[in-house]
Design a protein around this motif. Structure first.
Motif, PDB file in Angstrom:
ATOM      1  N   VAL A  14      24.819 -24.905 -21.977  1.00  0.00           N
ATOM      2  CA  VAL A  14      24.800 -24.115 -21.099  1.00  0.00           C
ATOM      3  C   VAL A  14      23.918 -22.860 -21.135  1.00  0.00           C
ATOM      4  CG1 VAL A  14      26.355 -22.237 -20.225  1.00  0.00           C
ATOM      5  CG2 VAL A  14      27.256 -24.653 -20.683  1.00  0.00           C
ATOM      6  N   VAL A  15      23.845 -22.509 -22.522  1.00  0.00           N
ATOM      7  CA  VAL A  15      22.662 -21.561 -22.810  1.00  0.00           C
ATOM      8  C   VAL A  15      21.260 -21.848 -22.315  1.00  0.00           C
ATOM      9  CG1 VAL A  15      21.617 -20.070 -24.555  1.00  0.00           C
ATOM     10  CG2 VAL A  15      24.115 -20.326 -24.531  1.00  0.00           C
ATOM     11  N   CYS A  16      20.908 -23.169 -22.679  1.00  0.00           N
ATOM     12  CA  CYS A  16      19.625 -23.785 -22.411  1.00  0.00           C
ATOM     13  C   CYS A  16      19.663 -23.476 -20.789  1.00  0.00           C
ATOM     14  CB  CYS A  16      19.628 -25.274 -22.921  1.00  0.00           C
ATOM     15  SG  CYS A  16      18.143 -26.018 -22.419  1.00  0.00           S
ATOM     16  N   ARG A  17      20.675 -23.978 -19.959  1.00  0.00           N
ATOM     17  CA  ARG A  17      20.424 -23.851 -18.570  1.00  0.00           C
ATOM     18  C   ARG A  17      20.287 -22.613 -18.091  1.00  0.00           C
ATOM     19  NH1 ARG A  17      22.326 -28.988 -16.524  1.00  0.00           N
ATOM     20  NH2 ARG A  17      23.527 -30.052 -18.138  1.00  0.00           N
ATOM     21  N   ILE A  18      20.900 -21.701 -18.751  1.00  0.00           N
ATOM     22  CA  ILE A  18      20.599 -20.175 -18.448  1.00  0.00           C
ATOM     23  C   ILE A  18      19.193 -19.596 -18.581  1.00  0.00           C
ATOM     24  CG2 ILE A  18      21.487 -17.819 -18.736  1.00  0.00           C
ATOM     25  CD1 ILE A  18      24.412 -18.906 -19.183  1.00  0.00           C
ATOM     26  N   ALA A  19      18.700 -20.335 -19.855  1.00  0.00           N
ATOM     27  CA  ALA A  19      17.407 -19.735 -20.185  1.00  0.00           C
ATOM     28  C   ALA A  19      16.281 -20.324 -19.319  1.00  0.00           C
ATOM     29  CB  ALA A  19      17.263 -20.048 -21.679  1.00  0.00           C
ATOM     30  N   LEU A  20      16.512 -21.475 -18.903  1.00  0.00           N
ATOM     31  CA  LEU A  20      15.749 -22.254 -18.039  1.00  0.00           C
ATOM     32  C   LEU A  20      15.833 -21.469 -16.493  1.00  0.00           C
ATOM     33  CD1 LEU A  20      16.303 -26.061 -18.459  1.00  0.00           C
ATOM     34  CD2 LEU A  20      14.329 -24.687 -18.847  1.00  0.00           C
ATOM     35  N   VAL A  21      16.821 -21.126 -15.930  1.00  0.00           N
ATOM     36  CA  VAL A  21      16.880 -20.510 -14.699  1.00  0.00           C
ATOM     37  C   VAL A  21      16.192 -18.874 -14.820  1.00  0.00           C
ATOM     38  CG1 VAL A  21      18.420 -19.260 -12.995  1.00  0.00           C
ATOM     39  CG2 VAL A  21      18.987 -21.527 -13.921  1.00  0.00           C
ATOM     40  N   VAL A  22      16.438 -18.312 -15.864  1.00  0.00           N
ATOM     41  CA  VAL A  22      15.832 -16.996 -16.320  1.00  0.00           C
ATOM     42  C   VAL A  22      14.383 -17.141 -16.213  1.00  0.00           C
ATOM     43  CG1 VAL A  22      15.490 -15.131 -17.940  1.00  0.00           C
ATOM     44  CG2 VAL A  22      17.723 -16.069 -17.386  1.00  0.00           C
ATOM     45  N   GLY A  23      13.840 -18.259 -17.094  1.00  0.00           N
ATOM     46  CA  GLY A  23      12.448 -18.459 -16.985  1.00  0.00           C
ATOM     47  C   GLY A  23      11.852 -18.663 -15.520  1.00  0.00           C
ATOM     48  N   PHE A  24      12.352 -19.564 -14.681  1.00  0.00           N
ATOM     49  CA  PHE A  24      12.052 -19.649 -13.311  1.00  0.00           C
ATOM     50  C   PHE A  24      12.019 -18.588 -12.588  1.00  0.00           C
ATOM     51  CE2 PHE A  24      13.405 -24.161 -14.142  1.00  0.00           C
ATOM     52  CZ  PHE A  24      12.107 -24.743 -13.908  1.00  0.00           C
ATOM     53  N   ALA A  25      12.946 -17.679 -12.561  1.00  0.00           N
ATOM     54  CA  ALA A  25      13.160 -16.614 -11.904  1.00  0.00           C
ATOM     55  C   ALA A  25      11.985 -15.297 -12.437  1.00  0.00           C
ATOM     56  CB  ALA A  25      14.577 -15.760 -12.219  1.00  0.00           C
ATOM     57  N   LEU A  26      11.823 -15.356 -13.635  1.00  0.00           N
ATOM     58  CA  LEU A  26      10.801 -14.288 -14.326  1.00  0.00           C
ATOM     59  C   LEU A  26       9.385 -14.932 -13.512  1.00  0.00           C
ATOM     60  CD1 LEU A  26      11.816 -13.713 -17.911  1.00  0.00           C
ATOM     61  CD2 LEU A  26      12.006 -12.224 -15.870  1.00  0.00           C
ATOM     62  N   SER A  27       9.154 -16.211 -13.620  1.00  0.00           N
ATOM     63  CA  SER A  27       7.885 -16.625 -13.190  1.00  0.00           C
ATOM     64  C   SER A  27       7.681 -16.239 -11.717  1.00  0.00           C
ATOM     65  CB  SER A  27       7.740 -17.998 -13.334  1.00  0.00           C
ATOM     66  OG  SER A  27       8.021 -18.648 -14.720  1.00  0.00           O
ATOM     67  N   PHE A  28       8.681 -16.190 -10.854  1.00  0.00           N
ATOM     68  CA  PHE A  28       8.525 -16.076  -9.582  1.00  0.00           C
ATOM     69  C   PHE A  28       8.536 -14.582  -9.121  1.00  0.00           C
ATOM     70  CE2 PHE A  28      11.416 -14.059  -6.082  1.00  0.00           C
ATOM     71  CZ  PHE A  28      10.615 -14.567  -5.004  1.00  0.00           C
ATOM     72  N   SER A  29       9.080 -13.855  -9.875  1.00  0.00           N
ATOM     73  CA  SER A  29       9.171 -12.086  -9.747  1.00  0.00           C
ATOM     74  C   SER A  29       7.985 -11.612 -10.315  1.00  0.00           C
ATOM     75  CB  SER A  29      10.382 -11.436 -10.249  1.00  0.00           C
ATOM     76  OG  SER A  29      10.574 -11.788 -11.871  1.00  0.00           O
ATOM     77  N   SER A  30       7.470 -12.217 -11.367  1.00  0.00           N
ATOM     78  CA  SER A  30       6.214 -11.695 -12.021  1.00  0.00           C
ATOM     79  C   SER A  30       5.014 -12.007 -11.076  1.00  0.00           C
ATOM     80  CB  SER A  30       5.839 -12.125 -13.282  1.00  0.00           C
ATOM     81  OG  SER A  30       5.599 -13.646 -13.427  1.00  0.00           O
ATOM     82  N   THR A  31       4.973 -12.852 -10.328  1.00  0.00           N
ATOM     83  CA  THR A  31       4.036 -13.102  -9.219  1.00  0.00           C
ATOM     84  C   THR A  31       4.288 -13.021  -7.709  1.00  0.00           C
ATOM     85  OG1 THR A  31       4.832 -15.499  -9.153  1.00  0.00           O
ATOM     86  CG2 THR A  31       3.178 -15.156 -10.936  1.00  0.00           C
ATOM     87  N   THR A  32       5.350 -12.124  -7.705  1.00  0.00           N
ATOM     88  CA  THR A  32       5.513 -12.056  -6.017  1.00  0.00           C
ATOM     89  C   THR A  32       6.061 -10.464  -5.951  1.00  0.00           C
ATOM     90  OG1 THR A  32       6.445 -13.991  -5.928  1.00  0.00           O
ATOM     91  CG2 THR A  32       6.702 -12.865  -4.156  1.00  0.00           C
ATOM     92  N   PRO A  33       5.158  -9.560  -5.435  1.00  0.00           N
ATOM     93  CA  PRO A  33       5.278  -8.126  -5.216  1.00  0.00           C
ATOM     94  C   PRO A  33       6.921  -8.222  -4.127  1.00  0.00           C
ATOM     95  CG  PRO A  33       3.573  -8.747  -3.590  1.00  0.00           C
ATOM     96  CD  PRO A  33       3.927 -10.065  -4.527  1.00  0.00           C
ATOM     97  N   PRO A  34       7.645  -6.959  -4.447  1.00  0.00           N
ATOM     98  CA  PRO A  34       8.693  -6.786  -3.633  1.00  0.00           C
ATOM     99  C   PRO A  34       8.514  -6.994  -2.199  1.00  0.00           C
ATOM    100  CG  PRO A  34       8.835  -5.305  -5.564  1.00  0.00           C
ATOM    101  CD  PRO A  34       7.499  -6.062  -5.535  1.00  0.00           C
ATOM    102  N   PRO A  35       7.639  -6.381  -1.535  1.00  0.00           N
ATOM    103  CA  PRO A  35       7.341  -6.264  -0.103  1.00  0.00           C
ATOM    104  C   PRO A  35       7.289  -7.887   0.410  1.00  0.00           C
ATOM    105  CG  PRO A  35       6.120  -4.551  -0.919  1.00  0.00           C
ATOM    106  CD  PRO A  35       6.522  -5.414  -2.054  1.00  0.00           C
ATOM    107  N   ALA A  36       6.640  -8.777  -0.600  1.00  0.00           N
ATOM    108  CA  ALA A  36       6.472 -10.161  -0.260  1.00  0.00           C
ATOM    109  C   ALA A  36       7.798 -10.690  -0.138  1.00  0.00           C
ATOM    110  CB  ALA A  36       5.526 -10.727  -0.863  1.00  0.00           C
ATOM    111  N   ILE A  37       8.549 -10.409  -1.185  1.00  0.00           N
ATOM    112  CA  ILE A  37       9.835 -11.127  -1.345  1.00  0.00           C
ATOM    113  C   ILE A  37      10.757 -10.630  -0.087  1.00  0.00           C
ATOM    114  CG2 ILE A  37      11.913 -11.019  -2.681  1.00  0.00           C
ATOM    115  CD1 ILE A  37      10.197 -10.667  -5.283  1.00  0.00           C
ATOM    116  N   ALA A  38      10.710  -9.544   0.266  1.00  0.00           N
ATOM    117  CA  ALA A  38      11.434  -9.065   1.352  1.00  0.00           C
ATOM    118  C   ALA A  38      11.137  -9.779   2.649  1.00  0.00           C
ATOM    119  CB  ALA A  38      11.483  -7.515   1.528  1.00  0.00           C
ATOM    120  N   ASP A  39       9.718  -9.964   2.646  1.00  0.00           N
ATOM    121  CA  ASP A  39       9.309 -10.622   3.861  1.00  0.00           C
ATOM    122  C   ASP A  39       9.621 -12.184   4.121  1.00  0.00           C
ATOM    123  OD1 ASP A  39       7.913  -8.407   5.006  1.00  0.00           O
ATOM    124  OD2 ASP A  39       6.085  -8.840   4.279  1.00  0.00           O
ATOM    125  N   GLY A  40       9.555 -12.774   2.515  1.00  0.00           N
ATOM    126  CA  GLY A  40      10.039 -14.180   2.714  1.00  0.00           C
ATOM    127  C   GLY A  40      11.406 -14.249   2.889  1.00  0.00           C
TER     128      GLY A  40
END
Length: 252
Positions: free
Chosen positions: A105-131
């Motif tokens: 379970v901890v491994c799955r949570i760590a994977l999801v956090v990693g995917f989310a950080l990869s997404f948020s670190s490469t996408t500015p908030p206005p682009a997230i809102a537009d998407g």
């Protein structure tokens, strides 16, 4: 004064993930999240780990950033593993199966956090809102305030680094006045941090009030149309490949 590093905060760059359309990245994040919790162990999780490694390389995100993102929840995750490993009902003792289950379970949570950080670190908030607004556009037909939801998400993401910056500023100011924030026992530390949390909450409410006034003066409701064109063929190929990878991981 250097600003504190916020895990997942947008970092300008020209990596392959930076250049990808925000709608594609949002759909890839959703698919990766579902596949992470649906993938069986160990082959499915291994395949998801390979996908996370590819995402980190494509976004130039350090694995240390993922660990920093997990640090606030480290105590909760450790307690989750311990609660699964220790049997207190019936015949008390240690359960290897429970330990493995909690670790997965901890491994799955760590994977999801990693995917989310990869997404948020490469996408500015206005682009997230537009998407978000573009993907949720069909819901306007049933009365869902799509623009307001997208705007709220954008504002919330923008306030995360502002909150961290405000905490650091107030903490430095209180220390300069002689406040002892990291000395003494737990109760004394909690009382000391009250000198930081009270002005932090007041400052955040003041910022929110100023933002609301500025949006009202400009008649901004969040329902403005995002200027996003059709997806390019390359982006469609990337999306199809990501979906195929996630389905394969879930079916292993």
């Amino acid at each position: 004064m250097l600003r504190p590093r916020v895990p997942g905060a947008y970092a300008p760059g020209s990596t392959p993930l930076h250049r990808l359309d925000p709608r594609v990245k949002l759909m890839m994040l959703l698919v990766a999240t579902v596949a992470t919790f649906a993938a069986p162990a160990p082959l499915g999780l291994l395949m998801m780990t390979v996908g996370l490694a590819a995402a980190l390389v494509a976004s130039r995100t350090s694995p240390a950033t993922v660990l920093m993102g997990l640090r606030p929840a480290a105590v909760v995750l450790a307690l989750s593993v311990a609660s699964n490993a220790l049997v207190l009902v019936g015949q008390p003792g240690f359960s290897p199966d429970g330990l493995v289950r909690g670790a997965l379970v901890v491994c799955r949570i760590a994977l999801v956090v990693g995917f989310a950080l990869s997404f948020s670190s490469t996408t500015p908030p206005p682009a997230i809102a537009d998407g978000l607004a573009a993907l949720m556009a069909p819901l306007r037909r049933v009365g869902v305030p799509v623009g307001a939801i997208a705007m709220s998400a954008s504002v919330a993401l923008r306030f995360i680094p502002l909150t961290v910056e405000e905490v650091d500023r107030i903490r430095c100011a209180q220390r300069a006045r002689g406040a002892l924030l990291d000395e003494g026992g737990p109760l004394r530390r909690l009382r000391g941090w009250g000198q930081v949390l009270v002005p932090l909450v007041v400052g955040l409410f003041r910022r929110a009030d100023e933002l609301a006034s500025a949006m009202t003066d400009r008649c901004y409701t969040g329902e403005q149309t995002a200027l996003l064109g059709p997806l390019a063929r390359r982006e469609l190929v990337v999306l199809i490949g990501a979906v195929a990878w996630a389905v394969a991981a879930a079916l292993l």
